[in-house]
Design an enzyme around this catalytic site. Structure first.
Site, mmCIF file in Angstrom:
data_model
loop_
_atom_site.group_PDB
_atom_site.id
_atom_site.type_symbol
_atom_site.label_atom_id
_atom_site.label_comp_id
_atom_site.label_asym_id
_atom_site.label_seq_id
_atom_site.Cartn_x
_atom_site.Cartn_y
_atom_site.Cartn_z
ATOM 1 N NE ARG A 100 20.204 -0.622 -6.330
ATOM 2 C CZ ARG A 100 19.287 -1.460 -5.823
ATOM 3 N NH1 ARG A 100 19.165 -2.674 -6.556
ATOM 4 N NH2 ARG A 100 18.838 -1.271 -4.790
ATOM 5 C CE1 TYR A 101 22.668 -1.964 -12.211
ATOM 6 C CE2 TYR A 101 20.178 -1.906 -12.047
ATOM 7 C CZ TYR A 101 21.658 -2.634 -11.585
ATOM 8 O OH TYR A 101 21.539 -3.713 -11.196
ATOM 9 N NE ARG A 135 10.688 -4.535 -5.568
ATOM 10 C CZ ARG A 135 10.501 -4.447 -6.824
ATOM 11 N NH1 ARG A 135 9.474 -4.750 -7.569
ATOM 12 N NH2 ARG A 135 11.805 -4.243 -7.788
ATOM 13 N NE ARG A 143 19.224 -1.046 -16.432
ATOM 14 C CZ ARG A 143 20.593 -1.036 -16.499
ATOM 15 N NH1 ARG A 143 21.270 -0.073 -16.703
ATOM 16 N NH2 ARG A 143 21.209 -2.126 -16.101
ATOM 17 C CB CYS A 193 5.453 -15.161 -6.401
ATOM 18 S SG CYS A 193 4.601 -14.490 -7.576
ATOM 19 C CG ASP A 253 17.614 -11.245 -4.789
ATOM 20 O OD1 ASP A 253 18.916 -11.455 -5.110
ATOM 21 O OD2 ASP A 253 16.734 -10.909 -5.261
ATOM 22 C CB CYS A 258 1.053 -9.365 -6.418
ATOM 23 S SG CYS A 258 2.433 -8.555 -6.612
ATOM 24 C CE LYS A 299 18.431 -7.066 -12.193
ATOM 25 N NZ LYS A 299 18.283 -5.764 -11.658
ATOM 26 C CG ASP A 336 20.214 -7.551 -7.836
ATOM 27 O OD1 ASP A 336 20.823 -6.705 -7.798
ATOM 28 O OD2 ASP A 336 19.061 -7.509 -8.286
ATOM 29 C CB CYS A 387 7.683 -12.066 -3.474
ATOM 30 S SG CYS A 387 7.752 -10.313 -4.099
#
Ligand SMILES: *Cc1c(COP(=O)(O)O)cnc(C)c1O
Ligand code: SF4
Length: 378
Positions: free
Chosen positions: A123-124, A145, A127, A140, A304, A136, A348, A341, A143
């Site tokens: 996206r950037y 995702r 990076r 969480c 988000d 995981c 972001k 975001d 999360c």
């Protein structure tokens, strides 16, 4: 120096241990034991902590949509037998997860659209993010995702990531690779080392950042030998995810210490969560505690709009107000950047409580001090 927060304020740690069959200390301290004994049933928690459950009619639907999984260690950090406890809120399913799902997106950041080859989100310019697994150590509840939990657990193999390596090789503008997941540090160690070795071998990649929540939910994983093996592909940074001061146990602090001693700097990304850490005193204790653990608070993210996590959102104004309350009163080192975001992959945005507050009659700029005084600056 204040001592780190200790779990077990009223015997809750013991209640969890007993419910797990009173493991010997060497079992409890073994990350494999922790994973093998992960708890996936909220009713088990209710029984162990003698909490009313009473969510029977929704539990099946809830668990098949967003399954539960938590290490006994993380669950044992519970501070009080109350579903509103900040640890329980982060790991036990809440019927609120099923509400308003239509109003939110499973993938609000459009990660899947920005994925040029399997596993890679680019996206950037400088990076790229490599999604290595959907596994995981703890699910969480907030999360971003969580859309990936209900599909079968997968981990990429080195072969399936070949197109990603080729992409990184061809795009020399990518100087940093963020190895993410799921939790990449759960990958079989041979896969993990080959993966890091392959990324390290790409001349244009200068830095590897590993995104992992294991220092919080499975600190037992960080033996000195493991930390040293990770550091071999340096410069390696770790970005972790502490959300509450109760997570800064002696074991977690020692894990961070071992990473640091191996030469791996650590930054922390906190998500601002309603009912967990949306108070200035909680954030102050968290951020200063992280500094003592040699972890730099990096981001404080506004939640988000993820389907299944809307009940954690606080509103952006709340985040800005908390930042305004903390800045100036807290070491600049302890202050993260508050960020949102943007939807649809726009990336972001860092937000700051406004410091500028106008122009005086004679043209001088006016600023608000941290003590709320309006001060001229020429
Ligand atoms: C957050 C994110 C990054 C890293 O951003 P930083 O501001 O460098 O921490 C990189 N790629 C994607 C897709 C991201 O969502
Ligand atoms: S560790 Fe990260 S990816 Fe895994 S469930 Fe937690 S927030 Fe999601």
């Amino acid at each position: 120096m204040p001592s780190p927060v200790q779990p077990n304020p009223d015997g809750l740690l013991n209640a969890i241990r007993e419910a797990c069959g009173s493991p010997a200390p060497h079992e409890w301290g073994d990350w494999r034991w922790q994973l093998e004994n992960s708890i996936t049933d909220p009713e088990w928690v209710a029984e162990a902590l003698q909490l009313p459950w009473g969510r029977e009619h929704e539990a099946d639907h809830l668990l098949s949509t967003f399954p539960m999984s938590v290490t006994p260690y993380y669950l044992s950090l519970v501070q009080r037998a109350d579903w509103r406890d900040p640890i329980l809120r982060q790991c036990v399913p809440d019927p609120a997860e099923l509400r308003n799902r239509q109003a939110a997106s499973p993938d609000p950041l459009a990660e899947e659209r920005d994925s040029p080859v399997p596993g890679l989100v680019h996206r950037y310019p400088d990076r790229a993010l490599l999604v290595t697994t959907n596994w995981c150590a703890t699910h969480c509840r907030h999360c971003m995702r969580k859309r990936t939990w209900s599909t079968a657990r997968y981990t990429h193999s080195v072969e399936t990531l070949e197109p990603a390596f080729a992409y990184l090789q061809e795009h020399a503008g990518i100087r940093e690779v963020i190895v993410s997941g799921g939790d990449p540090l759960l990958l079989p160690e041979t896969v993990l080392s080959t993966l890091l070795e392959r990324i390290h071998a790409i001349p244009s990649v200068e830095v590897i950042r590993i995104g992992t929540r294991l220092p919080v939910v499975l600190p037992q994983r960080f033996t000195s030998a493991f930390c040293e093996r990770l550091a071999a592909w340096g410069p390696v940074w770790v970005a972790t995810h502490f959300n509450h001061p109760a997570e800064l146990t002696t074991g977690a602090i020692e894990a961070c210490g071992r990473l640091c001693r191996a030469g791996i700097p650590i930054v922390n990304q906190t998500v601002l969560l309603r009912g967990v850490n949306d108070r200035a005193d909680v954030l102050r204790e968290l951020f200063t505690g992280l500094l003592r653990a040699r972890v730099k608070p990096y981001y404080l993210f506004h939640g988000d709009p993820v389907a299944g996590a809307l009940h954690f959102r606080t509103g952006v104004e709340k985040g800005l107000a908390l930042m305004a309350e903390l800045q100036g009163r807290l070491s600049g080192l302890a202050l993260p950047t508050f960020a949102i975001d943007l939807p649809d992959g726009h990336g972001k945005v860092r937000l700051h409580p406004t410091g500028a507050c106008g122009i005086s009659g004679d043209g001088a700029a006016l600023y608000k001090s941290y003590r709320d005084a309006t001060v001229r600056y020429t």
